[in-house]
Design a protein around this motif. Structure first.
Motif, short mmCIF file in Angstrom:
data_model
loop_
_atom_site.label_atom_id
_atom_site.label_comp_id
_atom_site.label_asym_id
_atom_site.label_seq_id
_atom_site.Cartn_x
_atom_site.Cartn_y
_atom_site.Cartn_z
N LEU A 203 1.01 -1.36 0.06
CA LEU A 203 0.05 -0.06 0.03
C LEU A 203 0.91 1.20 -0.01
CD1 LEU A 203 -2.98 -1.16 2.50
CD2 LEU A 203 -2.99 -0.99 0.02
N SER A 204 0.89 2.01 -0.76
CA SER A 204 1.55 3.16 -1.19
C SER A 204 1.51 4.30 -0.20
CB SER A 204 1.49 3.75 -2.76
OG SER A 204 0.20 4.15 -2.60
N GLN A 205 2.41 5.17 -0.04
CA GLN A 205 2.22 6.46 0.84
C GLN A 205 1.08 6.98 0.17
OE1 GLN A 205 3.68 6.72 3.50
NE2 GLN A 205 2.63 8.67 3.80
N LYS A 206 0.88 7.02 -1.32
CA LYS A 206 -0.19 8.14 -1.66
C LYS A 206 -1.60 7.48 -1.29
CE LYS A 206 -2.17 9.61 -5.92
NZ LYS A 206 -2.51 9.34 -7.39
N HIS A 207 -1.59 6.22 -1.08
CA HIS A 207 -2.94 5.34 -0.73
C HIS A 207 -3.13 6.01 0.80
CE1 HIS A 207 -6.05 2.00 -0.17
NE2 HIS A 207 -5.31 1.98 1.02
N MET A 208 -2.02 6.15 1.56
CA MET A 208 -2.18 6.34 3.15
C MET A 208 -2.78 8.12 3.25
SD MET A 208 -1.70 3.82 4.84
CE MET A 208 -1.52 2.70 3.14
N LEU A 209 -2.08 8.88 2.28
CA LEU A 209 -2.30 10.07 2.21
C LEU A 209 -3.89 10.50 1.59
CD1 LEU A 209 0.73 11.54 0.74
CD2 LEU A 209 0.03 11.95 2.97
N VAL A 210 -4.45 9.54 0.90
CA VAL A 210 -5.67 9.86 0.43
C VAL A 210 -6.59 9.14 1.47
CG1 VAL A 210 -7.61 8.64 -0.93
CG2 VAL A 210 -5.51 9.19 -1.96
N GLY A 211 -6.26 8.35 2.49
CA GLY A 211 -6.90 7.99 3.60
C GLY A 211 -7.26 9.15 4.51
N ARG A 212 -6.05 9.92 4.79
CA ARG A 212 -6.23 10.79 5.88
C ARG A 212 -6.81 12.09 5.22
NH1 ARG A 212 -1.00 8.41 7.04
NH2 ARG A 212 0.08 9.72 5.49
N GLN A 213 -6.76 12.19 3.83
CA GLN A 213 -7.52 13.40 3.30
C GLN A 213 -9.39 13.15 3.33
OE1 GLN A 213 -6.96 16.30 2.15
NE2 GLN A 213 -9.01 16.83 1.34
N ASN A 214 -9.61 11.64 3.37
CA ASN A 214 -10.87 11.37 3.26
C ASN A 214 -11.42 11.62 4.89
OD1 ASN A 214 -11.07 10.04 0.77
ND2 ASN A 214 -10.69 8.17 1.56
N LEU A 215 -10.62 11.58 5.98
CA LEU A 215 -11.06 11.91 7.16
C LEU A 215 -11.05 13.12 7.49
CD1 LEU A 215 -8.77 9.36 9.32
CD2 LEU A 215 -11.24 9.27 9.24
#
Length: 195
Positions: free
Chosen positions: A26-38
């Motif tokens: 799972l890429s760092q971008k994937h994690m950033l998208v998750g935090r952006q969703n929050l």
């Protein structure tokens, strides 16, 4: 909330038992998208939860479904995928569109869809043909049941503004737990793959 978090942490632990490794990255971008969703969910707040105390509901995740289970890595990813898919389905409806700021809602749905695409690739890597019934296993069914309870609640409350606010807060908790698990899976996967 506490159960969702403990379930997801249990998934991490059993997925990385002796010799375990995650079959995807799972890429760092994937994690950033998750935090952006929050962040987007936080910005979507339209009412103070104080005004909705009479509509509070404790959404329970059936803990007995997963306690003591020896979940495989594919099951952990399947549960994450199901949480994101159900969250997307919840917010990608006509009733949801009527309740929220359209721009924020579209950004949230786009982010959830992006994360689902990432996890689709992961599921393809870790699932063989023998795992095709994975979506019908206990932990994944438990997630489906949890979201079904949320849909029933919204129907009972006739999709009121307060009901959506209660659900928004609940989804922040669920997606926060989901994001924490994904970050931990990514870090552990990186550690396991390093020489």
């Amino acid at each position: 909330m506490a159960f969702v978090l403990s379930l997801l942490m249990a998934l991490v632990l059993v997925s990385y038992g002796p010799g375990g490794s995650l079959g995807c990255d799972l890429s760092q971008k994937h994690m950033l998208v998750g935090r952006q969703n929050l962040r987007l969910l936080g910005q979507m707040r339209r009412l103070s939860p104080r005004f909705c105390l009479q509509d509070r509901k404790h959404f329970t995740f059936p803990q007995e479904m997963v306690e003591g289970s020896q979940l495989q890595e594919a099951q952990a990813i399947s549960v994450l995928h199901e949480m994101l898919q159900q969250s997307f389905n919840l917010f990608h409806t006509e009733r949801s569109s009527a309740a929220w700021d359209t721009t924020l809602l579209e950004q949230l749905c786009t982010g959830l869809h992006q994360q689902l695409d990432d996890l689709d690739a992961c599921l393809g890597q870790v699932m063989g043909e023998e795992d095709s019934a994975l979506g019908r296993t206990g932990p994944t069914l438990a997630v489906k049941g949890y979201f079904q309870g949320i849909h029933v609640y919204l129907q009972e409350k006739e999709y009121s503004d307060c009901a959506w606010e209660i659900v928004r807060v609940e989804m922040m908790r669920a997606l926060s737990s989901s994001t924490s698990l994904q970050e931990r899976l990514r870090k552990m996967g990186g550690d396991l793959n390093s020489p």
